[in-house]
Structures are given as C-alpha cells and as structure tokens.
Design a protein around this motif. Sequence first.
Motif, PDB file in Angstrom:
ATOM      1  N   ILE A   1      -1.340   3.194   2.772  1.00  0.00           N
ATOM      2  CA  ILE A   1      -2.683   2.635   2.934  1.00  0.00           C
ATOM      3  C   ILE A   1      -2.944   1.670   1.777  1.00  0.00           C
ATOM      4  O   ILE A   1      -2.806   2.044   0.602  1.00  0.00           O
ATOM      5  N   PRO A   2      -3.330   0.417   2.069  1.00  0.00           N
ATOM      6  CA  PRO A   2      -3.517  -0.571   0.995  1.00  0.00           C
ATOM      7  C   PRO A   2      -4.849  -0.428   0.281  1.00  0.00           C
ATOM      8  O   PRO A   2      -5.700  -1.316   0.304  1.00  0.00           O
TER       9      PRO A   2
ATOM     10  N   ALA B   1       8.520  -2.452  -3.613  1.00  0.00           N
ATOM     11  CA  ALA B   1       8.984  -3.825  -3.811  1.00  0.00           C
ATOM     12  C   ALA B   1       8.074  -4.789  -3.061  1.00  0.00           C
ATOM     13  O   ALA B   1       7.861  -5.922  -3.482  1.00  0.00           O
ATOM     14  N   ILE B   2       7.540  -4.309  -1.922  1.00  0.00           N
ATOM     15  CA  ILE B   2       6.470  -5.012  -1.198  1.00  0.00           C
ATOM     16  C   ILE B   2       5.406  -3.959  -0.930  1.00  0.00           C
ATOM     17  O   ILE B   2       5.549  -3.139  -0.022  1.00  0.00           O
ATOM     18  N   LYS B   3       4.355  -3.959  -1.716  1.00  0.00           N
ATOM     19  CA  LYS B   3       3.369  -2.895  -1.583  1.00  0.00           C
ATOM     20  C   LYS B   3       2.511  -3.049  -0.334  1.00  0.00           C
ATOM     21  O   LYS B   3       2.134  -2.075   0.306  1.00  0.00           O
ATOM     22  N   ASN B   4       2.159  -4.299   0.007  1.00  0.00           N
ATOM     23  CA  ASN B   4       1.270  -4.523   1.147  1.00  0.00           C
ATOM     24  C   ASN B   4       1.435  -5.955   1.650  1.00  0.00           C
ATOM     25  O   ASN B   4       2.130  -6.772   1.037  1.00  0.00           O
ATOM     26  N   ARG B   5       0.782  -6.249   2.751  1.00  0.00           N
ATOM     27  CA  ARG B   5       0.908  -7.564   3.409  1.00  0.00           C
ATOM     28  C   ARG B   5       0.490  -8.719   2.496  1.00  0.00           C
ATOM     29  O   ARG B   5       1.027  -9.817   2.607  1.00  0.00           O
TER      30      ARG B   5
ATOM     31  N   PRO C   1       6.459  -1.517   4.085  1.00  0.00           N
ATOM     32  CA  PRO C   1       6.028  -1.564   2.685  1.00  0.00           C
ATOM     33  C   PRO C   1       5.593  -0.193   2.164  1.00  0.00           C
ATOM     34  O   PRO C   1       5.451   0.779   2.924  1.00  0.00           O
ATOM     35  N   GLY C   2       5.375  -0.159   0.855  1.00  0.00           N
ATOM     36  CA  GLY C   2       4.977   1.100   0.238  1.00  0.00           C
ATOM     37  C   GLY C   2       3.557   1.511   0.529  1.00  0.00           C
ATOM     38  O   GLY C   2       3.231   2.701   0.521  1.00  0.00           O
ATOM     39  N   HIS C   3       2.664   0.520   0.820  1.00  0.00           N
ATOM     40  CA  HIS C   3       1.247   0.836   0.982  1.00  0.00           C
ATOM     41  C   HIS C   3       0.616  -0.017   2.081  1.00  0.00           C
ATOM     42  O   HIS C   3      -0.433  -0.641   1.876  1.00  0.00           O
ATOM     43  N   ASP C   4       1.241  -0.030   3.250  1.00  0.00           N
ATOM     44  CA  ASP C   4       0.687  -0.792   4.366  1.00  0.00           C
ATOM     45  C   ASP C   4       1.450  -0.415   5.631  1.00  0.00           C
ATOM     46  O   ASP C   4       2.443   0.318   5.597  1.00  0.00           O
ATOM     47  N   ALA C   5       0.972  -0.956   6.761  1.00  0.00           N
ATOM     48  CA  ALA C   5       1.644  -0.797   8.036  1.00  0.00           C
ATOM     49  C   ALA C   5       2.908  -1.659   8.066  1.00  0.00           C
ATOM     50  O   ALA C   5       3.088  -2.548   7.230  1.00  0.00           O
ATOM     51  N   PRO C   6       3.794  -1.422   9.044  1.00  0.00           N
ATOM     52  CA  PRO C   6       5.010  -2.240   9.132  1.00  0.00           C
ATOM     53  C   PRO C   6       4.700  -3.726   9.285  1.00  0.00           C
ATOM     54  O   PRO C   6       3.732  -4.120   9.932  1.00  0.00           O
ATOM     55  N   LEU C   7       5.567  -4.538   8.692  1.00  0.00           N
ATOM     56  CA  LEU C   7       5.466  -5.990   8.758  1.00  0.00           C
ATOM     57  C   LEU C   7       6.589  -6.503   9.658  1.00  0.00           C
ATOM     58  O   LEU C   7       7.765  -6.210   9.413  1.00  0.00           O
TER      59      LEU C   7
END
Length: 254
Positions: free
Chosen positions: A14-15, A164-168, A202-208
Amino acid sequence: MTSRYRLHPLFSGIPVAGSQRGPLGWSSAFLIEVTTETHQRHVLFDTAGYNERQELLKRLSALQLSPEDIDAVVISHLHFDHAVNWPLFPDAEIYLPRKELEPPEPFNDFAVPELHREALVRHPRLHLIEDGDRIEGMQVIEAPGHTQGLIALAFDDVILASDAIKNRHELHPNAKLSNTWNRRIARDSIRQLCAQAATLYPGHDAPLHRIEDGWQVLDELTATLRLSASLTDTAGERQWQMAIPPGPCGAIDP
C-alpha cells in the motif's frame, strides 16, 4: 528441468508514505509455487511486518499451507516491514543478499531491526546470494539504491521488485526517491528492472504492467483502518477505508 511458477500475492503493498509517528510499512509479500516434473516447492519472497504475522499465517492457511510447508524464504532486504517474520518458518532455507548482511559502506539505517543480522548469521540454513544466482530457477537481480544490498527476483517476464521500486510514482524520471541510501544508484536500478520486465510487483503498490511504451496500474488497492470497538463514545465512524484507483504511470526515461 523446466519449472512452472504460480504467484500468490499474500499482501499487496500500500503506497502510504507514513504517519506523524513514522512509516507504517505496509509492504508486499508473495508466495511462489514452483512446480517441476518431480516436485513442488513453496517459496516466500519477503514476509511482511511483525504486526502482520498472524494474518500472514492465516493467509497461508487459506492456501492449505502450514509454516512447515514453506521450503524457502527469500529476504529482499533487511527492513522491518519485509524481513522480520523469517523465524516463523522453521524448516525453510533462508536466502539473504550478501550485501545486506555485509554492507559495503557504513550507513545508519534505522529501518533495520537490531539483532536480526546476528540471528541470521547463526541460522543453519542461511544462503548468501548475489547478482545472477538462481533460487528454484528464479534469477536474483541486485537492485541497490534503496539499500545497499536489495535484490529483486525474476521469473518468466515478471519481476518482484520489492523496494527497488516502492510505488508507481517512482517510475516518473523526476520523482523524488524517498528513504533511499543512494538516489542515483536507485534510479539506475529502476531503469534496469523496467527494461527487463513485462510486469513489476513493487514493494508498496499494486502490480505495474507494461502497456506499449509506458506502465499502468490495472488494479484498485484498498486498505481499512479501524478503531477499537470498545471506543463507543467516539463520534462518527470507527472504520475508514482507503481506495487507491488504477491509472497510468509515467514512462521510464531511457
């Protein structure tokens, strides 16, 4: 030997940037079923935070798995919201980036819980991993910047990126990268992962998801906050739900 992978998101990140008391750390955590012609293995990538351990076990139980059924735990980095629940899995092999255990340069990282490094060093089934190593056929990718030793894990055209990619937002070339050991190195890691994947977790978001030349979040994220039911004298709602809508992300710079 051909391996097939099935991904179960146990927690979607969750971001939420934080609170006046500090970061909440609602990170992602995944179960990966690895099936070959001869066996099936269950691998955890990250373990969520200490306050989530009962829910973590509950969600594994919903998949008809006990802690003893977990064959391997891969720790992307040693931050409190990703690493601390490895002791719940007594029979698992533990995979940890070597540079997380032995950082190349001094850095005072308050997100690393005390004593975990020391306990992991003593673990009888600890495996220190580096870039290019394989875990059940999955590729280890060093992706430093957020921390010195953070790793991502890749299979098929999917990369579990962790922080490494926390969020969008961090896909935007001019985005400010927060809570980061080295922003230049972190930006290089983001470019590398984006160049390799069709789907990033990502570590803190939905899939990209890669859509033509850009990225898009296709899933709505929700999270619920609750006050204690005993607080009957409070006015208004005792429960709040956040909803983070899907939408396009910025194209990563070349």
